[in-house]
Design a protein around this motif. Structure first.
Motif, PDB file in Angstrom:
ATOM      1  N   SER A  93       0.849  -1.205   0.000  1.00 55.39           N
ATOM      2  CA  SER A  93       0.000   0.000   0.000  1.00 55.39           C
ATOM      3  C   SER A  93       0.877   1.244   0.000  1.00 55.39           C
ATOM      4  O   SER A  93       0.637   2.194  -0.766  1.00 55.39           O
ATOM      5  N   ALA A  94       1.911   1.234   0.839  1.00 58.38           N
ATOM      6  CA  ALA A  94       2.790   2.414   0.924  1.00 58.38           C
ATOM      7  C   ALA A  94       3.468   2.668  -0.418  1.00 58.38           C
ATOM      8  O   ALA A  94       3.575   3.821  -0.868  1.00 58.38           O
ATOM      9  N   THR A  95       3.893   1.604  -1.076  1.00 59.14           N
ATOM     10  CA  THR A  95       4.563   1.762  -2.373  1.00 59.14           C
ATOM     11  C   THR A  95       3.599   2.358  -3.396  1.00 59.14           C
ATOM     12  O   THR A  95       3.945   3.270  -4.157  1.00 59.14           O
ATOM     13  N   ILE A  96       2.371   1.848  -3.424  1.00 63.12           N
ATOM     14  CA  ILE A  96       1.393   2.345  -4.405  1.00 63.12           C
ATOM     15  C   ILE A  96       1.125   3.831  -4.141  1.00 63.12           C
ATOM     16  O   ILE A  96       1.103   4.652  -5.065  1.00 63.12           O
ATOM     17  N   ILE A  97       0.954   4.174  -2.868  1.00 60.32           N
ATOM     18  CA  ILE A  97       0.649   5.566  -2.526  1.00 60.32           C
ATOM     19  C   ILE A  97       1.807   6.481  -2.930  1.00 60.32           C
ATOM     20  O   ILE A  97       1.599   7.549  -3.503  1.00 60.32           O
ATOM     21  N   GLU A  98       3.007   6.020  -2.682  1.00 60.87           N
ATOM     22  CA  GLU A  98       4.182   6.860  -2.933  1.00 60.87           C
ATOM     23  C   GLU A  98       4.466   7.040  -4.418  1.00 60.87           C
ATOM     24  O   GLU A  98       4.949   8.083  -4.840  1.00 60.87           O
ATOM     25  N   THR A  99       4.162   6.025  -5.211  1.00 65.46           N
ATOM     26  CA  THR A  99       4.652   6.056  -6.598  1.00 65.46           C
ATOM     27  C   THR A  99       3.565   6.277  -7.648  1.00 65.46           C
ATOM     28  O   THR A  99       3.872   6.326  -8.831  1.00 65.46           O
ATOM     29  N   SER A 100       2.329   6.417  -7.239  1.00 68.13           N
ATOM     30  CA  SER A 100       1.274   6.606  -8.241  1.00 68.13           C
ATOM     31  C   SER A 100       1.202   8.057  -8.686  1.00 68.13           C
ATOM     32  O   SER A 100       1.506   8.970  -7.919  1.00 68.13           O
ATOM     33  N   ARG A 101       0.758   8.243  -9.904  1.00 69.35           N
ATOM     34  CA  ARG A 101       0.755   9.589 -10.478  1.00 69.35           C
ATOM     35  C   ARG A 101      -0.440  10.425 -10.052  1.00 69.35           C
ATOM     36  O   ARG A 101      -0.370  11.645 -10.009  1.00 69.35           O
ATOM     37  N   CYS A 102      -1.568   9.779  -9.767  1.00 70.86           N
ATOM     38  CA  CYS A 102      -2.756  10.601  -9.468  1.00 70.86           C
ATOM     39  C   CYS A 102      -3.471  10.095  -8.229  1.00 70.86           C
ATOM     40  O   CYS A 102      -3.109   9.079  -7.638  1.00 70.86           O
ATOM     41  N   GLY A 103      -4.508  10.810  -7.860  1.00 76.12           N
ATOM     42  CA  GLY A 103      -5.243  10.535  -6.630  1.00 76.12           C
ATOM     43  C   GLY A 103      -5.905   9.179  -6.591  1.00 76.12           C
ATOM     44  O   GLY A 103      -6.184   8.674  -5.497  1.00 76.12           O
ATOM     45  N   LEU A 104      -6.167   8.555  -7.748  1.00 75.50           N
ATOM     46  CA  LEU A 104      -6.764   7.218  -7.665  1.00 75.50           C
ATOM     47  C   LEU A 104      -5.768   6.270  -7.008  1.00 75.50           C
ATOM     48  O   LEU A 104      -6.079   5.568  -6.057  1.00 75.50           O
ATOM     49  N   GLY A 105      -4.534   6.300  -7.516  1.00 73.85           N
ATOM     50  CA  GLY A 105      -3.521   5.406  -6.951  1.00 73.85           C
ATOM     51  C   GLY A 105      -3.162   5.768  -5.523  1.00 73.85           C
ATOM     52  O   GLY A 105      -2.941   4.877  -4.692  1.00 73.85           O
ATOM     53  N   THR A 106      -3.141   7.061  -5.203  1.00 76.13           N
ATOM     54  CA  THR A 106      -2.701   7.441  -3.853  1.00 76.13           C
ATOM     55  C   THR A 106      -3.782   7.202  -2.797  1.00 76.13           C
ATOM     56  O   THR A 106      -3.503   7.259  -1.612  1.00 76.13           O
TER      57      THR A 106
END
Ligand SMILES: Cc1cc2nc3c(=O)[nH]c(=O)nc-3n(C[C@H](O)[C@H](O)[C@H](O)COP(=O)(O)O)c2cc1C
Ligand code: SF4
Length: 623
Positions: free
Chosen positions: A552-565
């Motif tokens: 989860s932390a990786t996805i939040i940190e590395t996603s480009r937009c608010g959907l991923g974060t």
């Protein structure tokens, strides 16, 4: 009865001169403008029921694009069909609230009566059956779209009736009520859907005087409008809560030949339906607010982006826009003010949750696949077609019109701390009175549960899946930006619901709705969903809890937009607030989730589940 307009021209996959001519005519109606690709594809599909390879060639030739570019747009949106469809498409709502309200039996009844499964078309070509995520009707689930019409509170019996009527040639409009065609557009919308306004507050759902905010706007200069909006403390109602006044200042301060105001009526967050109610109840107030924004920032162009699921509201909005043009409230020299020219076009979406994200929304308005844009630059300086663009939520614009009428102090005095004014809450799920509650910021969840008859709640999801799930011990928390922020959704679950089922459902939602641009979001969410499934099956071990947190932390940190974060939020907030739900499902033996991890098969799985066909994204896999 077949629709003669679609029978007149053969519906062919290969080249056909008559079809090509018809498509050229559609493109010409939209100025052969590639930025109007969404409108063109909507019209092609309405005419031929699908967007065939030959249609794409014709559209490409007319708009000066490549066929690949046209296909890139057509393949991105769930409501554009790339294979032949029936005369009517039924889309049953697959939201978790609909599931809990009995959708599985309703869907089975449709399948039985039509003799087909999901994703198929009846042999006679009359009806296609599909499912789609939340259609904004959680307060009256189970619901379905039938063509552009919506049917609510469905039962298996009603589903069978509807299926039989469609097979016998009925038009979707005839299923709503007798004499549908004779009703005004406004009545067409309200006959289909109950607005369920349970509590009208002092700002938006109170009686609203006609154009009072706009008239006041004309009496002051644009700088004073900006000052008023900023002083009111109004923060965006679409979720992020950015100061509206400050946003407008940035746009107004950017030198440009033109500026643009866009209303975000995409309302795709599961459990949110307050914009639907405002669009129906307060359409003039919304357009008034957009016009105030245009005056404040110096915009001449406006776009109202309406989600495809709300197509049934289109006649109403069109009528309101026309009426305002006729009354000098839109168009040239608004209210006689020389040089104040502003008009609005309605842009229909086509079934993509990500288009609610403002960059993706702008991409969609530009005729592109709905992919978020890299920031900076921010839309306020370089947005639609590179122009300074203000994007605000429906509710935000409605508030603006009221603030200009009643003044900044009036608005600022309501609410609490950094959350001023009122907010519309869309309450749904396990409560006796689902619907819309307009309350000043600052009420507790417990108070809202009491008002809505949700006292038996065991869990409440505030802000939809990208928000926070809390348990009974936290019901005294407050509905404010500083405590529990929400774009509007408040979803109530009683003790009979399985939290892990809910979490797994929402993860599948994010997997389905990821635009696929970045790998952590596209692939990581699939892994998260699979890991939650493992807990549900009792196959997880202690290390999987760390795995959920780390990924989860990786996805939040590395996603480009608010959907991923925000996509891991259903997991993170339940790990935090319902830890026993996970620990109770842990089996004593260590599991081998990560030992058996195979990146390529996981990516292939992700691709399949995400249903994204775009070759554009395929490049990422090999890079
Ligand atoms: C995945 C995603 C979906 C969103 N969906 C919506 C939406 O449906 N409606 C909306 O107003 N804002 C939505 N937003 C927020 C918008 O990006 C943007 O912040 C908002 O429209 C700005 O308006 P406001 O300042 O008035 O809230 C979404 C954001 C994300 C990341
Ligand atoms: S975070 Fe997800 S939705 Fe956002 S751009 Fe990346 S892949 Fe697309």
């Amino acid at each position: 009865m077949a629709d003669p307009s679609t029978d007149a021209i053969p519906n062919v996959a290969g080249p056909d001169p008559a079809q090509d001519a018809a498509i050229r005519e559609i493109c010409a109606r939209h100025g052969d403008d590639p930025h109007r690709m969404m409108d063109i594809l909507h019209d092609v599909q309405a005419r031929f029921r699908w967007i065939s390879p030959a249609s794409m060639e014709s559209v490409a030739a007319a708009t000066g694009l490549t066929r690949v570019a046209v296909e890139g747009v057509a393949s991105f949106y769930a409501f554009f069909a790339l294979s032949p469809k029936g005369r009517v498409t039924i889309r049953v709502c697959d939201d978790i609230i609909d599931r809990f309200a009995g959708m599985p039996a309703v869907r089975a009844a449709f399948e039985a009566a039509l003799g087909i499964g999901l994703g198929s078309t009846t042999e006679c070509g009359a009806v296609s059956l599909e499912e789609t995520p939340c259609i904004g009707l959680c307060d009256q689930a189970p619901a379905a779209m039938v063509g552009d019409v919506v049917l609510t509170r469905l039962t298996p019996e009603r589903a069978k009736e509807v299926a039989r009527a469609l097979l016998a040639g009925a038009r979707p409009e005839e299923l709503v009520c007798d004499g549908f065609d004779g009703l005004a557009p406004h009545a067409k919308a309200t006959r289909q859907v109950a607005n369920n306004i349970r509590l009208a507050g002092n700002v938006l759902l109170a009686p609203v005087p006609d154009e009072a905010g706009l008239r006041r706007t004309m009496a002051i200069d644009p700088a004073a409008i900006l000052d008023t909006v900023e002083a009111s403390g109004l923060r965006g109602c679409g979720g992020a809560g950015f100061s509206t006044g400050r946003k407008w200042r940035f746009a107004a301060a950017t030198q440009a030949p033109r500026r643009v105001v866009i209303c975000n009526a995409d309302e795709g967050e599961p459990g949110t339906f307050k914009d639907r109610v405002l669009l129906t109840e307060r359409p003039h107030l919304l357009i008034e607010g957009m016009t105030v924004a245009a005056r404040a920032v110096g915009a001449s162009e406006g776009i109202l982006y309406l989600r495809g699921e709300y197509a049934y509201l289109r006649p109403l909005i069109d009528e309101v826009l026309e009426d305002r043009r006729a009354r000098g409230l839109l168009g040239r020299s608004i209210l006689g003010a020389e040089g104040f020219d502003f008009d609005i076009r309605l842009q229909m979406g086509a079934g993509a949750y990500i288009c609610g994200e403002e960059g993706a929304l702008i991409s969609s308005c530009e005729g592109l696949p709905g992919e978020p844009k890299t920031r900076p630059p921010f839309p306020v300086t370089q947005g639609y077609l590179g122009l300074p663009t203000v994007v605000n939520n429906v509710e935000t614009f409605c508030h603006v019109a009221r603030i200009l009428d009643r003044g900044a102090d009036w608005f600022r005095a309501m609410g609490t701390g950094g959350s001023h004014g009122t907010k519309l809450f869309s309450v749904s799920g396990d409560c006796a009175r689902p619907g819309i509650y307009e309350l000043p910021y600052g009420h507790s969840v417990a108070e809202l549960l009491e008002m809505s008859g949700g006292e038996d709640a065991a869990a409440v999801l505030v802000g939809g899946p990208s928000g926070t799930m809390i348990g009974r011990d936290a019901f005294d928390r407050h509905l404010t930006f500083d405590d529990l922020a929400t774009g509007g959704a408040v979803i109530v679950f009683d003790g009979s619901r399985n939290i892990l089922e809910i979490v797994e459902y929402y993860m599948s939602f994010f997997v389905h709705e990821s635009c696929g641009y970045c790998t952590p979001c596209r692939v990581g969410n699939v892994f998260l969903q699979k890991a939650v499934a493992k807990f549900r099956q009792g196959l997880a071990n202690q290390a999987d809890i760390d795995y959920l947190r780390d990924l989860s932390a990786t996805i939040i940190e590395t996603s480009r937009c608010g959907l991923g974060t925000t996509s891991p939020n259903p997991i993170l907030s339940t790990l935090e607030n319902f830890p026993l739900v996970y620990s109770a499902m842990i089996k004593p033996n260590p599991d081998r989730l990560r030992a058996t991890f195979d990146i390529q098969s996981a990516i292939d799985g992700a691709r399949k589940i995400a249903h994204r066909r775009s070759y554009i994204h395929d490049r990422d896999f090999s890079e």
